[in-house]
Design an enzyme around this catalytic site. Structure first.
Site, mmCIF file in Angstrom:
data_model
loop_
_atom_site.group_PDB
_atom_site.id
_atom_site.type_symbol
_atom_site.label_atom_id
_atom_site.label_comp_id
_atom_site.label_asym_id
_atom_site.label_seq_id
_atom_site.Cartn_x
_atom_site.Cartn_y
_atom_site.Cartn_z
ATOM 1 N N ARG A 87 4.803 -1.795 16.716
ATOM 2 C CA ARG A 87 3.560 -2.254 16.797
ATOM 3 C C ARG A 87 3.205 -2.617 18.209
ATOM 4 N NH1 ARG A 87 6.766 -5.295 13.250
ATOM 5 N NH2 ARG A 87 6.195 -5.400 11.102
ATOM 6 N N LYS A 144 8.791 -8.970 14.320
ATOM 7 C CA LYS A 144 8.634 -10.260 13.711
ATOM 8 C C LYS A 144 9.543 -11.128 13.224
ATOM 9 C CE LYS A 144 3.950 -8.744 11.816
ATOM 10 N NZ LYS A 144 3.038 -8.643 10.682
ATOM 11 N N HIS A 165 -2.986 0.278 16.108
ATOM 12 C CA HIS A 165 -2.180 0.223 14.696
ATOM 13 C C HIS A 165 -2.422 1.643 13.790
ATOM 14 C CE1 HIS A 165 0.147 -2.755 12.692
ATOM 15 N NE2 HIS A 165 -0.518 -2.364 11.288
ATOM 16 N N HIS A 191 9.687 -3.306 8.530
ATOM 17 C CA HIS A 191 9.209 -4.206 7.425
ATOM 18 C C HIS A 191 10.330 -4.863 6.474
ATOM 19 C CE1 HIS A 191 5.641 -1.520 6.643
ATOM 20 N NE2 HIS A 191 5.203 -2.076 7.734
ATOM 21 N N TYR A 237 2.377 3.619 2.080
ATOM 22 C CA TYR A 237 2.172 4.815 3.007
ATOM 23 C C TYR A 237 2.486 6.062 1.894
ATOM 24 C CZ TYR A 237 2.065 2.279 7.129
ATOM 25 O OH TYR A 237 1.415 1.171 7.844
#
Length: 318
Positions: free
Chosen positions: A151, A191, A263, A289, A298
Site C-alpha cells: 500500500r 494494518k 492502489h 490480507h 483478484y
C-alpha cells in the site's frame, strides 16, 4: 390513535432538524427518502404506521431492488432513513413495535479492481527514467510499489532499515549496488501494525541501489536526519500525496489513459502474479490480507481474462 405515514415523517424531520441539528442538505435528503417511503406505503394501502411490520419494510427494500432505479448504496441509505424514523417513533411511544428489526440492507455489488496491462505499467516505469535526482527517486519509488504490491501508506512509512538484502547480498549500507542488485526483502508494517516480509526483484533492487547511492544522501542531508527510505529534496519523508502526483505524472507521460492511482499498482501487482501462476494464498501473504476472501476478488479478474482468450481462440467457443 392512528399515525399516517406523512405525519410520522413530519415528526421525525422536526426531531432531526431541531434536536440533532443536521444540516439543511441532510434534512432535504431525509425528506426525499421519507416522501418516497410514504408514497410507497400509500400505494400499498398502508394508512397507519402502527401496522408496519418488518415484513413490510423487507417488501419495500425488495421492490426498490427489483425496480433497478437505485444502486445498492442508495437503497441502503433510504432504508437507514426509514429505520431511523421507525426507531424514533417507537422510542417516543407512538408505535407499538420497531419495524426495522431484522430487515437487511441489499448487498453491495463487489466492484472488480482495475489492473493495468503489463505494457502500461512498463511504459509508466520507463516514463520516469532520467539522470536527475528526482527522476531516480521516482523510478525507485514506482518500481518498489509495483514489485511489492505494498500500500502507498506502507511504502511511505518505510525506513532505510526496513530494506533488506537478499541471500548473500551483504550489508545494504556498505555496498547498496551489490546488496540490492538481485533484489531482496522489505519489512512492511501493515494494518493493525502487523509485519510481513515482502520480496522484491532485481529491477526494483537496481533502482533502489541507484537512489540510495546517488540521491538519498544529498536529499537527507538537507533535513533533520530522518530514517525514512524515501525523502524529498528538503530532506523530509515523502508523503502519500507526493506519490499520487508522481504516479499521475508518469501515467500522463506514458500515454496511459486509464485512471491511475497508487492502489492501481497494487491491483496490477496481484492480478499479474495470479495470471503468472501464483496461488491465492501466496498473494494473500504478499498483500497482507487477513482473509483469503479479500484476495480472491483478484481471481475473478484473471478468470475474465482467461475467458476472453478462450472465446477468441477456441473454434467452438461461440
Amino acid at each position: 390513535m392512528t399515525l399516517p405515514p406523512r405525519d410520522g415523517a413530519a415528526r421525525f424531520l422536526r426531531h432531526v432538524s431541531i434536536e440533532r441539528g443536521l444540516s439543511s442538505h441532510s434534512i432535504a435528503a431525509y425528506r426525499r427518502d421519507l416522501d418516497a417511503y410514504s408514497v410507497w406505503l400509500e400505494r400499498a394501502g398502508v394508512t397507519d404506521l402502527a401496522t408496519v411490520v418488518p415484513e413490510t419494510l423487507s417488501a419495500y427494500v425488495r421492490e426498490l431492488g427489483e425496480s433497478g432505479d437505485l444502486a445498492a448504496a442508495s437503497i441502503t441509505r433510504r432504508l437507514s432513513t426509514v429505520r431511523g424514523m421507525h426507531r424514533f417513533l417507537f422510542d417516543e411511544g407512538l408505535l407499538p413495535q420497531y419495524a426495522g428489526s431484522g430487515v437487511r440492507s441489499p448487498k453491495k455489488a463487489r466492484s472488480l479492481p482495475k489492473a493495468l496491462p503489463i505494457a502500461d505499467v512498463e511504459a509508466m516505469l520507463q516514463a520516469v527514467s532520467g539522470d536527475d535526482a528526482t527522476a531516480i527517486r521516482d523510478r525507485a519509488l514506482l518500481e518498489l510499489l509495483y514489485a511489492s504490491g505494498a500500500r502507498v501508506s506502507e511504502v511511505t512509512a518505510l525506513d532505510v532499515d526496513d530494506l533488506l538484502a537478499g541471500p548473500g547480498g551483504g550489508e545494504v549500507w556498505a555496498d547498496p549496488e551489490r546488496a540490492l542488485g538481485d533484489g531482496g526483502f522489505l519489512l512492511v508494517r501493515g494494518k493493525g501494525s502487523k509485519q510481513r516480509l515482502v520480496p522484491y526483484g532485481r529491477y526494483a533492487g537496481s533502482a533502489l541501489a541507484a537512489y540510495l547511492v546517488r540521491v538519498r544522501p544529498d536529499f537527507a542531508s538537507r533535513g533533520s536526519g530522518t530514517p525514512a527510505l524515501f525523502v524529498g529534496p528538503r530532506g523530509g519523508r515523502v508523503s502519500r500525496q507526493t506519490v499520487w502526483l508522481v504516479i499521475r505524472a508518469a501515467a500522463e507521460r506514458a500515454g496511459v489513459t486509464a485512471e491511475v492511482s497508487p492502489h492501481t499498482l497494487r491491483h496490477s501487482f496481484a492480478t499479474h502474479l495470479l495470471s503468472g501462476g501464483a496461488d491465492v494464498r501466496t498473494v494473500q501473504e504478499l498483500l497482507g490480507h487477513s482473509s483469503v476472501t479479500t484476495t480472491q476478488i483478484y481471481t475473478q479478474v484473471t478468470a475474465d481474462t482467461l475467458r476472453e482468450r478462450y472465446l477468441d481462440a477456441h473454434p467452438r467457443a461461440r
